[in-house]
Motif scaffolding. Structure first.
Motif, PDB file in Angstrom:
ATOM      1  N   PRO A   1       9.742  -4.827 -10.009  1.00 11.96           N
ATOM      2  CA  PRO A   1      10.527  -3.879  -9.219  1.00 11.96           C
ATOM      3  C   PRO A   1      11.281  -4.504  -8.055  1.00 11.96           C
ATOM      4  O   PRO A   1      11.752  -3.813  -7.179  1.00 11.96           O
ATOM      5  N   GLY A   2      11.420  -5.828  -8.021  1.00  4.95           N
ATOM      6  CA  GLY A   2      12.024  -6.520  -6.886  1.00  4.95           C
ATOM      7  C   GLY A   2      13.422  -6.074  -6.538  1.00  4.95           C
ATOM      8  O   GLY A   2      13.865  -6.238  -5.411  1.00  4.95           O
ATOM      9  N   ARG A   3      14.123  -5.500  -7.475  1.00  3.55           N
ATOM     10  CA  ARG A   3      15.483  -5.039  -7.194  1.00  3.55           C
ATOM     11  C   ARG A   3      15.514  -3.583  -6.746  1.00  3.55           C
ATOM     12  O   ARG A   3      16.559  -3.037  -6.471  1.00  3.55           O
ATOM     13  N   LEU A   4      14.343  -2.959  -6.682  1.00  2.00           N
ATOM     14  CA  LEU A   4      14.277  -1.574  -6.231  1.00  2.00           C
ATOM     15  C   LEU A   4      14.136  -1.539  -4.717  1.00  2.00           C
ATOM     16  O   LEU A   4      13.453  -2.370  -4.122  1.00  2.00           O
ATOM     17  N   SER A   5      14.747  -0.558  -4.125  1.00  5.24           N
ATOM     18  CA  SER A   5      14.521  -0.348  -2.693  1.00  5.24           C
ATOM     19  C   SER A   5      13.146   0.300  -2.536  1.00  5.24           C
ATOM     20  O   SER A   5      12.553   0.780  -3.507  1.00  5.24           O
TER      21      SER A   5
ATOM     22  N   VAL B   1      -0.820  -3.274 -10.212  1.00  4.86           N
ATOM     23  CA  VAL B   1       0.186  -4.326 -10.060  1.00  4.86           C
ATOM     24  C   VAL B   1      -0.467  -5.711 -10.118  1.00  4.86           C
ATOM     25  O   VAL B   1      -1.662  -5.867  -9.897  1.00  4.86           O
ATOM     26  N   PHE B   2       0.378  -6.694 -10.409  1.00  6.71           N
ATOM     27  CA  PHE B   2       0.084  -8.090 -10.128  1.00  6.71           C
ATOM     28  C   PHE B   2       0.935  -8.396  -8.909  1.00  6.71           C
ATOM     29  O   PHE B   2       2.146  -8.134  -8.908  1.00  6.71           O
ATOM     30  N   ALA B   3       0.326  -8.931  -7.868  1.00  6.71           N
ATOM     31  CA  ALA B   3       1.046  -9.247  -6.634  1.00  6.71           C
ATOM     32  C   ALA B   3       0.916 -10.737  -6.363  1.00  6.71           C
ATOM     33  O   ALA B   3      -0.138 -11.333  -6.615  1.00  6.71           O
ATOM     34  N   TYR B   4       1.984 -11.318  -5.867  1.00  2.28           N
ATOM     35  CA  TYR B   4       2.041 -12.753  -5.625  1.00  2.28           C
ATOM     36  C   TYR B   4       2.365 -13.013  -4.159  1.00  2.28           C
ATOM     37  O   TYR B   4       3.531 -13.063  -3.774  1.00  2.28           O
ATOM     38  N   PRO B   5       1.335 -13.182  -3.321  1.00  2.00           N
ATOM     39  CA  PRO B   5       1.601 -13.452  -1.911  1.00  2.00           C
ATOM     40  C   PRO B   5       2.254 -14.830  -1.762  1.00  2.00           C
ATOM     41  O   PRO B   5       1.824 -15.785  -2.378  1.00  2.00           O
TER      42      PRO B   5
ATOM     43  N   HIS C   1       7.857  -9.734  -5.072  1.00  2.00           N
ATOM     44  CA  HIS C   1       6.661 -10.464  -5.480  1.00  2.00           C
ATOM     45  C   HIS C   1       5.597  -9.541  -6.067  1.00  2.00           C
ATOM     46  O   HIS C   1       4.403  -9.853  -6.034  1.00  2.00           O
ATOM     47  N   VAL C   2       6.026  -8.404  -6.600  1.00  2.00           N
ATOM     48  CA  VAL C   2       5.112  -7.413  -7.175  1.00  2.00           C
ATOM     49  C   VAL C   2       5.595  -7.051  -8.575  1.00  2.00           C
ATOM     50  O   VAL C   2       6.774  -6.780  -8.778  1.00  2.00           O
ATOM     51  N   ASP C   3       4.682  -7.088  -9.542  1.00  2.00           N
ATOM     52  CA  ASP C   3       4.970  -6.641 -10.907  1.00  2.00           C
ATOM     53  C   ASP C   3       4.088  -5.449 -11.216  1.00  2.00           C
ATOM     54  O   ASP C   3       2.855  -5.540 -11.103  1.00  2.00           O
ATOM     55  N   VAL C   4       4.684  -4.348 -11.603  1.00  2.00           N
ATOM     56  CA  VAL C   4       3.927  -3.174 -12.046  1.00  2.00           C
ATOM     57  C   VAL C   4       3.456  -3.461 -13.469  1.00  2.00           C
ATOM     58  O   VAL C   4       4.223  -3.947 -14.300  1.00  2.00           O
ATOM     59  N   VAL C   5       2.164  -3.210 -13.738  1.00  7.40           N
ATOM     60  CA  VAL C   5       1.587  -3.510 -15.049  1.00  7.40           C
ATOM     61  C   VAL C   5       0.909  -2.287 -15.641  1.00  7.40           C
ATOM     62  O   VAL C   5       0.589  -1.336 -14.938  1.00  7.40           O
TER      63      VAL C   5
END
Length: 156
Positions: A6-10, A24-28, A72-76
């Motif tokens: 969702p990186g392109r979402l506001s 989500v998978f989150a990547y700090p 840096h977040v992927d919805v899964v």
């Protein structure tokens, strides 16, 4: 993988599409494609997304103390999330396995300490990723059964 990036979402668009608690998978810090050693958190959102400093869309996730940029977040899916948890638990179990010949003095049966260490590591993994108490109870019940079988086999 069918993860949604969702990186392109506001923040507003993210909030309209995904409720608090979304898996989500989150990547700090960095995404794995940018840094192969990037850390992946198997988690869920714990806040609505917001705009940080007027320029970066972020969300807060469970078991992490800082917000993470939506880039840096992927919805899964539930299946992807569960598979990632299972893989993490298996990795912990593999690291903790020992043979019966490695028995430590004071153990009720060979491998007792390794079994307990494996249980603790698995429970830490489960707790880190916000798994519910039902799964923790299931792990404890499985351990109790394995422990009883091992004690019976050792004749103690």
């Amino acid at each position: 993988m069918s993860a949604t990036h969702p990186g392109r979402l506001s923040a507003a668009e993210f909030n309209a599409a995904y409720p608090v608690g979304t898996l989500v998978f989150a990547y700090p810090g960095a995404r794995p494609e940018d840094a192969p050693s990037a850390t992946r958190l198997v988690t869920r959102t714990r806040s609505a997304a917001s705009v940080l400093g007027g320029h970066t869309d972020v969300v807060w996730v469970e078991n992490h103390s800082a917000c993470i940029a939506l880039s840096h977040v992927d919805v899964v899916t539930q299946a992807e999330w569960a598979a990632a948890l299972t893989a993490a638990a298996e990795e912990v179990e593999e690291k903790s396995s020992r043979t019966a010949a490695d028995a430590t003095p004071g153990e009720a049966y060979p491998g007792e300490l390794a079994m307990l260490r494996g249980l603790v590591r698995t429970l830490r993994t489960v707790a880190r990723y916000g798994t519910d108490m039902g799964e923790v109870q299931q792990l404890l019940a499985e351990h109790a059964s394995d422990d009883a079988d091992a004690r019976q086999g050792a004749g103690s």
